[in-house]
Design a protein around this motif. Structure first.
Motif, mmCIF file in Angstrom:
data_model
loop_
_atom_site.group_PDB
_atom_site.id
_atom_site.type_symbol
_atom_site.label_atom_id
_atom_site.label_comp_id
_atom_site.label_asym_id
_atom_site.label_seq_id
_atom_site.Cartn_x
_atom_site.Cartn_y
_atom_site.Cartn_z
ATOM 1 N N VAL A 1 -6.209 5.906 -6.229
ATOM 2 C CA VAL A 1 -6.217 6.813 -5.074
ATOM 3 C C VAL A 1 -5.339 8.038 -5.312
ATOM 4 N N PHE A 2 -4.133 7.807 -5.830
ATOM 5 C CA PHE A 2 -3.149 8.891 -5.904
ATOM 6 C C PHE A 2 -2.790 9.310 -7.326
ATOM 7 N N GLY A 3 -3.518 8.781 -8.312
ATOM 8 C CA GLY A 3 -3.180 9.069 -9.695
ATOM 9 C C GLY A 3 -3.238 10.537 -10.062
ATOM 10 N N GLU A 4 -4.094 11.292 -9.396
ATOM 11 C CA GLU A 4 -4.244 12.718 -9.703
ATOM 12 C C GLU A 4 -3.333 13.592 -8.860
ATOM 13 N N THR A 5 -2.479 12.970 -8.063
ATOM 14 C CA THR A 5 -1.546 13.731 -7.224
ATOM 15 C C THR A 5 -0.127 13.450 -7.695
ATOM 16 N N GLY A 6 0.826 14.041 -7.046
ATOM 17 C CA GLY A 6 2.226 13.801 -7.398
ATOM 18 C C GLY A 6 2.882 12.743 -6.550
ATOM 19 N N LEU A 7 2.108 12.050 -5.716
ATOM 20 C CA LEU A 7 2.711 11.115 -4.774
ATOM 21 C C LEU A 7 3.422 9.969 -5.471
ATOM 22 N N LEU A 8 2.892 9.486 -6.584
ATOM 23 C CA LEU A 8 3.493 8.340 -7.257
ATOM 24 C C LEU A 8 4.876 8.638 -7.810
ATOM 25 N N GLU A 9 5.247 9.907 -7.870
ATOM 26 C CA GLU A 9 6.582 10.277 -8.328
ATOM 27 C C GLU A 9 7.599 10.258 -7.184
ATOM 28 N N ASP A 10 7.096 10.092 -5.972
ATOM 29 C CA ASP A 10 7.971 10.114 -4.798
ATOM 30 C C ASP A 10 8.091 8.698 -4.253
ATOM 31 N N GLN A 11 9.225 8.037 -4.557
ATOM 32 C CA GLN A 11 9.404 6.648 -4.190
ATOM 33 C C GLN A 11 9.294 6.422 -2.688
ATOM 34 N N ALA A 12 9.840 7.328 -1.915
ATOM 35 C CA ALA A 12 9.833 7.150 -0.467
ATOM 36 C C ALA A 12 8.416 7.162 0.074
ATOM 37 N N ARG A 13 7.586 8.075 -0.411
ATOM 38 C CA ARG A 13 6.212 8.154 0.089
ATOM 39 C C ARG A 13 5.363 7.004 -0.426
ATOM 40 N N VAL A 14 5.641 6.549 -1.655
ATOM 41 C CA VAL A 14 4.941 5.375 -2.159
ATOM 42 C C VAL A 14 5.268 4.168 -1.281
ATOM 43 N N ALA A 15 6.537 4.051 -0.898
ATOM 44 C CA ALA A 15 6.939 2.957 -0.020
ATOM 45 C C ALA A 15 6.214 3.035 1.319
ATOM 46 N N LYS A 16 6.001 4.253 1.824
ATOM 47 C CA LYS A 16 5.265 4.421 3.078
ATOM 48 C C LYS A 16 3.825 3.942 2.937
ATOM 49 N N VAL A 17 3.207 4.241 1.784
ATOM 50 C CA VAL A 17 1.830 3.790 1.546
ATOM 51 C C VAL A 17 1.771 2.264 1.529
ATOM 52 N N LEU A 18 2.714 1.644 0.814
ATOM 53 C CA LEU A 18 2.725 0.181 0.717
ATOM 54 C C LEU A 18 2.999 -0.459 2.080
ATOM 55 N N GLU A 19 3.895 0.150 2.851
ATOM 56 C CA GLU A 19 4.198 -0.373 4.175
ATOM 57 C C GLU A 19 2.976 -0.304 5.083
ATOM 58 N N ALA A 20 2.281 0.833 5.055
ATOM 59 C CA ALA A 20 1.073 0.976 5.872
ATOM 60 C C ALA A 20 0.012 -0.023 5.453
ATOM 61 N N ARG A 21 -0.118 -0.224 4.145
ATOM 62 C CA ARG A 21 -1.106 -1.178 3.638
ATOM 63 C C ARG A 21 -0.810 -2.586 4.141
ATOM 64 N N ARG A 22 0.463 -2.996 4.079
ATOM 65 C CA ARG A 22 0.834 -4.332 4.555
ATOM 66 C C ARG A 22 0.552 -4.488 6.040
ATOM 67 N N GLU A 23 0.911 -3.469 6.825
ATOM 68 C CA GLU A 23 0.722 -3.560 8.277
ATOM 69 C C GLU A 23 -0.751 -3.611 8.654
ATOM 70 N N VAL A 24 -1.551 -2.780 7.982
ATOM 71 C CA VAL A 24 -2.984 -2.762 8.286
ATOM 72 C C VAL A 24 -3.624 -4.086 7.901
ATOM 73 N N GLN A 25 -3.295 -4.605 6.731
ATOM 74 C CA GLN A 25 -3.885 -5.874 6.304
ATOM 75 C C GLN A 25 -3.484 -7.008 7.232
ATOM 76 N N ALA A 26 -2.221 -7.013 7.666
ATOM 77 C CA ALA A 26 -1.776 -8.056 8.585
ATOM 78 C C ALA A 26 -2.519 -7.958 9.913
ATOM 79 N N SER A 27 -2.639 -6.734 10.436
ATOM 80 C CA SER A 27 -3.362 -6.548 11.701
ATOM 81 C C SER A 27 -4.822 -6.920 11.557
ATOM 82 N N TRP A 28 -5.399 -6.531 10.423
ATOM 83 C CA TRP A 28 -6.811 -6.838 10.164
ATOM 84 C C TRP A 28 -7.012 -8.342 10.119
ATOM 85 N N GLY A 29 -6.103 -9.047 9.471
ATOM 86 C CA GLY A 29 -6.202 -10.502 9.397
ATOM 87 C C GLY A 29 -6.064 -11.148 10.758
ATOM 88 N N ARG A 30 -5.146 -10.631 11.582
ATOM 89 C CA ARG A 30 -4.992 -11.173 12.940
ATOM 90 C C ARG A 30 -6.250 -10.939 13.760
#
Length: 233
Positions: A41-70
């Motif tokens: 998704v983000f390999g062609e952008t600079g997002l993977l160099e920004d730890q804080a924004r990568v953490a935001k992506v992972l956090e959103a992914r966890r929350e969405v998957q948990a909500s989806w499962g519920r």
């Protein structure tokens, strides 16, 4: 370590240079499939160099998957509750009344209730394991109404999954329907060719029959003819 000190080290002491992006290095504990998704998704952008924004992506992914499962668990439980209610209704009049007044009791229509029941039955029977149930009741229902052969093929293709989309299931069902129609379609050209071959064979057989009939008549005539008088011995 200074460059001068690094240059004086023996080759065995020198550490290999790590050229990976810093953010990816810090995410080394992330599962491989998640890393693949992030890179895709983000390999062609600079997002993977920004730890804080990568953490935001992972956090959103966890929350969405948990909500989806519920959500999936919730509609399965709703379907099971409807099945228990059906078992408690003892007369056709009661069942008809529930069907007609479904929206007065529940936040959905009777057709939706029917789909929820179908999904719950599939889960309770073991056909559709809860952990493999799609996150949308309508997608899960599309799986539940498949024949055994189509369901097995969908499972083989990885479509019996919480992440499967409605578009993927509809495309699969259309593909299977086209395949079924093709297999049952009348081969008009083949049938016409076969009819022609049969007609030719019948003509040949009729000619052979006429020849045999003439020979039979000839044999009968020979057998019934009397010897001429004074014939030679």
């Amino acid at each position: 370590m200074s460059l001068r000190r690094f240059a004086t080290l023996d080759s065995d002491e020198q550490q290999p240079t790590d050229t990976r992006p810093a953010a990816l290095d810090r995410l080394i504990q992330v599962p491989g499939d998640v890393m693949d998704a992030l890179t895709a998704v983000f390999g062609e952008t600079g997002l993977l160099e920004d730890q804080a924004r990568v953490a935001k992506v992972l956090e959103a992914r966890r929350e969405v998957q948990a909500s989806w499962g519920r959500a999936a668990k919730s509609f399965i439980e709703a379907g099971k509750a409807l099945l228990r209610l059906d078992a408690a209704l003892t007369t056709p009049a009661e069942k008809a009344a529930l069907k007609a007044g479904c929206e007065h009791l529940f936040p959905f229509s009777d057709p939706v209730a029917s789909q929820l029941r179908a999904v719950a039955r599939a889960v309770e029977s073991g056909i559709l394991p809860p952990e493999n149930c799609p996150a949308s009741y309508s997608v899960a229902y599309q799986l539940c109404v498949m024949g055994a052969g189509d369901f097995a093929e969908a499972k083989r293709r990885g479509l019996v999954s919480p992440s499967v989309t409605r578009a993927a299931i509809i495309a699969f069902r259309r593909e299977r329907q086209r395949a079924a129609e093709t297999s049952t379609r009348v081969d008009e050209a083949g049938l016409r060719a076969e009819a022609q071959r049969l007609g030719n064979r019948i003509t040949q057989l009729q000619a052979e029959i006429r020849t045999l009939e003439r020979r039979r008549v000839e044999i009968a005539r020979l057998l019934t003819s009397e010897p001429e008088e004074g014939g030679k011995a």
